[in-house]
Design an enzyme around this catalytic site. Structure first.
Site, mmCIF file in Angstrom:
data_model
loop_
_atom_site.group_PDB
_atom_site.id
_atom_site.type_symbol
_atom_site.label_atom_id
_atom_site.label_comp_id
_atom_site.label_asym_id
_atom_site.label_seq_id
_atom_site.Cartn_x
_atom_site.Cartn_y
_atom_site.Cartn_z
ATOM 1 N N PRO A 1 2.877 19.767 4.886
ATOM 2 C CA PRO A 1 3.977 18.819 4.685
ATOM 3 C C PRO A 1 5.301 19.372 5.189
ATOM 4 O O PRO A 1 5.589 20.560 5.034
ATOM 5 C CB PRO A 1 4.023 18.662 3.161
ATOM 6 C CG PRO A 1 3.570 19.996 2.654
ATOM 7 C CD PRO A 1 2.525 20.470 3.634
ATOM 8 N N CYS B 1 29.812 10.307 24.569
ATOM 9 C CA CYS B 1 29.866 9.225 25.545
ATOM 10 C C CYS B 1 28.468 8.733 25.891
ATOM 11 O O CYS B 1 27.933 9.029 26.952
ATOM 12 C CB CYS B 1 30.602 9.726 26.790
ATOM 13 S SG CYS B 1 30.728 8.471 28.036
ATOM 14 N N GLU B 2 27.832 8.070 24.949
ATOM 15 C CA GLU B 2 26.507 7.469 25.124
ATOM 16 C C GLU B 2 26.455 6.287 24.176
ATOM 17 O O GLU B 2 26.808 6.439 22.996
ATOM 18 C CB GLU B 2 25.385 8.425 24.673
ATOM 19 C CG GLU B 2 25.300 9.722 25.412
ATOM 20 C CD GLU B 2 24.004 9.881 26.190
ATOM 21 O OE1 GLU B 2 23.217 8.915 26.283
ATOM 22 O OE2 GLU B 2 23.815 10.981 26.706
HETATM 23 N N1 LLP Z 1 1.738 19.446 11.154
HETATM 24 C C1 LLP Z 1 1.855 19.179 12.474
HETATM 25 C C2 LLP Z 1 0.845 19.687 13.390
HETATM 26 C C3 LLP Z 1 2.937 18.408 12.929
HETATM 27 O O1 LLP Z 1 3.032 18.146 14.236
HETATM 28 C C4 LLP Z 1 3.898 17.924 12.020
HETATM 29 C C5 LLP Z 1 5.035 17.126 12.485
HETATM 30 C C6 LLP Z 1 3.758 18.255 10.661
HETATM 31 C C7 LLP Z 1 2.650 19.006 10.262
HETATM 32 C C8 LLP Z 1 4.747 17.829 9.621
HETATM 33 O O2 LLP Z 1 4.798 16.454 9.490
HETATM 34 P P1 LLP Z 1 5.650 15.775 8.312
HETATM 35 O O3 LLP Z 1 5.006 16.136 6.992
HETATM 36 O O4 LLP Z 1 7.033 16.286 8.399
HETATM 37 O O5 LLP Z 1 5.568 14.332 8.614
HETATM 38 N N2 LLP Z 1 11.086 14.377 14.550
HETATM 39 C C9 LLP Z 1 10.341 13.323 13.894
HETATM 40 C C10 LLP Z 1 9.094 13.836 13.216
HETATM 41 C C11 LLP Z 1 8.200 14.612 14.139
HETATM 42 C C12 LLP Z 1 7.001 15.150 13.441
HETATM 43 C C13 LLP Z 1 6.283 16.096 14.305
HETATM 44 N N3 LLP Z 1 5.168 16.729 13.685
HETATM 45 C C14 LLP Z 1 11.277 12.595 12.935
HETATM 46 O O6 LLP Z 1 12.450 12.930 12.883
HETATM 47 O O7 LLP Z 1 10.864 11.653 12.289
#
Ligand code: LLP
Length: 423
Positions: free
Chosen positions: A277, A346-347
């Site tokens: 998580p 500036c976007e």
């Molecule tokens: N494990 C792997 C292999 C992952 O690629 C990710 C997130 C996680 C765990 C953790 O996932 P979470 O529990 O945080 O959902 N930048 C995006 C989210 C990208 C997530 C990428 N991978 C945002 O701001 O929503």
């Protein structure tokens, strides 16, 4: 549940007024609540209580050392995706035997580093990567512990940019190929198959995709056992969503119950569950505080121009995502003032909120807070427009500390040089 609350119309993080932090540290600034981090970790960990498990916090969500230390001190392992993230985790005392290393494009130096540090497992995403790991392990005279990341082809029903478990995504190995790759891997001298892995996406608001994915992993594992492949770890990735706006994601308890039921697919096999998580641990434990610079009335819209921008928090620009905006000093009155809250870049994409009802019109100089910015906030920030990255502060009770100082101008140019041929 988090510890950002109003007291007499003044927003506090735990016992500390946010206005005090703004006055002393400046803005924009990320503020993290230690009590919220602890609480989220404990609730998540307890929710998985019934299964033998390791919670490997996903460092990419928020990699600040103080945040990592808080979680590692409670026994968390870590999910990493680069040498840099492993380095950070080790700096705060993470147990290498609780470090998993994910990602589709591990470089050779990163594989060497992971092997030298003795991590729990490489989550391998392709046969080419498997061969690369075996070559490096052979050279170092080691056996590399690996899990294969299986692409279970389930729809996470989330934003397409953060959906990862479909055949069309670049992640993992399809079930049929994975079966063969597992068998090949189990015969490699310098590879030790330890687990099976998946991660189907992020910001999931239902439990069914997790259950479907685990069911597929279970079927595959059973067929592998028949081939003599031993699976000790079942890594189901991260992905549990949080409420940013109207979403109603499952609670950690509901998630835990669903996972426990789905893990029946592994009954009779001695496996340890791994969860990765990120967002659910840190998302609501952090906010981005910004100051209003100017108010501008466009021909058809109002603009609140603030000192934070897309380089500080890219989620609204990138995913059109919603972050609630709270005033640090609450004003009474009807929700009448609707505006775009925008940064100085500036976007046209440089917005933090669009067409947002802000309550009373903020005044120039007023402090605003973007809620739920603890995950993928600072870690996705950049120096675009040669803007210094924000400071980060951690609050614990009535104390607070700067856990990353605001960048100085010199910090931003320190790795650059002008060669003599440039003149
Ligand atoms: N494990 C792997 C292999 C992952 O690629 C990710 C997130 C996680 C765990 C953790 O996932 P979470 O529990 O945080 O959902 N930048 C995006 C989210 C990208 C997530 C990428 N991978 C945002 O701001 O929503």
């Amino acid at each position: 549940m988090h510890h950002f609350e109003y007291r007499d119309d003044e927003l506090f993080c735990e016992q500390v007024p946010l206005a005090k932090i703004a006055a002393e540290v400046g803005t924009p600034v990320y503020v993290y609540s230690h009590a919220t981090l602890e609480r989220h970790y404990k609730v998540f960990d307890n929710a998985l209580g019934a299964n033998k498990h390791i919670v490997c916090y996903s460092v990419k969500a928020n990699s600040n050392l103080a945040v990592l230390r808080t979680l590692v001190a409670m026994g968390a392992g870590v999910d990493t995706v680069s040498r840099g993230e492993i380095f950070r985790a080790l700096k705060v005392g993470a147990d290498p035997k609780k470090i998993v290393f994910s990602g589709v494009g591990k470089r050779e130096d990163e594989i060497v580093y992971g092997l030298e540090q003795g991590i729990l497992a490489f989550n391998v995403e392709s046969t080419s990567e498997l061969h690369a790991i075996e070559r490096v392990a052979a050279r170092l005279g080691k056996r590399a512990p690996i899990s294969l990341r299986v692409n279970p082809d389930v729809d996470a029903e989330t934003h397409p940019y953060i959906s990862t478990g479909l055949k069309k995504n670049k992640f993992g190995i399809g079930v049929a190929e994975a079966r063969k790759t597992f068998i090949d891997a189990s015969r490699m001298k310098h590879i030790e198959v330890v687990g099976i892995d998946c991660h189907i996406g992020s910001q999931l608001t239902k439990t069914s995709p997790f259950k479907d994915a685990i069911a597929r992993l279970g079927e595959l594992t059973r067929s592998l056992v028949k081939e003599g492949v031993t699976i000790r770890y079942v890594d189901i990735g991260g992905g549990l969503g949080i409420p940013y706006n109207q979403e109603d994601p499952p609670s950690p308890a509901e998630y835990g119950k669903a996972i426990e039921e789905a893990m029946a697919a592994f009954t009779g096999l001695d496996v340890t569950l791994i969860c990765e998580p990120g967002r659910v641990i840190v998302g609501n434990a952090g906010v981005l505080m910004t100051r209003t610079l100017y108010l501008k009335q466009g021909e058809i819209k109002n603009f609140v121009i603030v000192d934070a921008a897309m380089n500080d928090l890219i989620r609204p620009a990138f995913y059109d995502s919603y972050h609630a905006i709270w005033p640090v000093k609450k004003q009474s009155g009807p929700q009448t003032y609707v505006a775009d809250v925008v940064g100085p870049i500036c976007e046209t994409g440089d917005f933090l909120a669009r067409d947002r009802a802000l309550g009373q019109k903020p005044a120039e100089g007023d402090l605003l807070v973007l809620m739920s910015a603890g995950a993928y906030g600072f870690t996705m920030s950049s120096n675009y427009n040669t803007r210094q990255r924000a400071a980060e502060v951690m609050v614990k009770g009535s104390e607070y500390a700067v856990v990353r100082r605001r960048e100085e101008l010199e910090d931003m140019i320190k790795n650059e040089s002008v060669p003599s041929f440039v003149g």
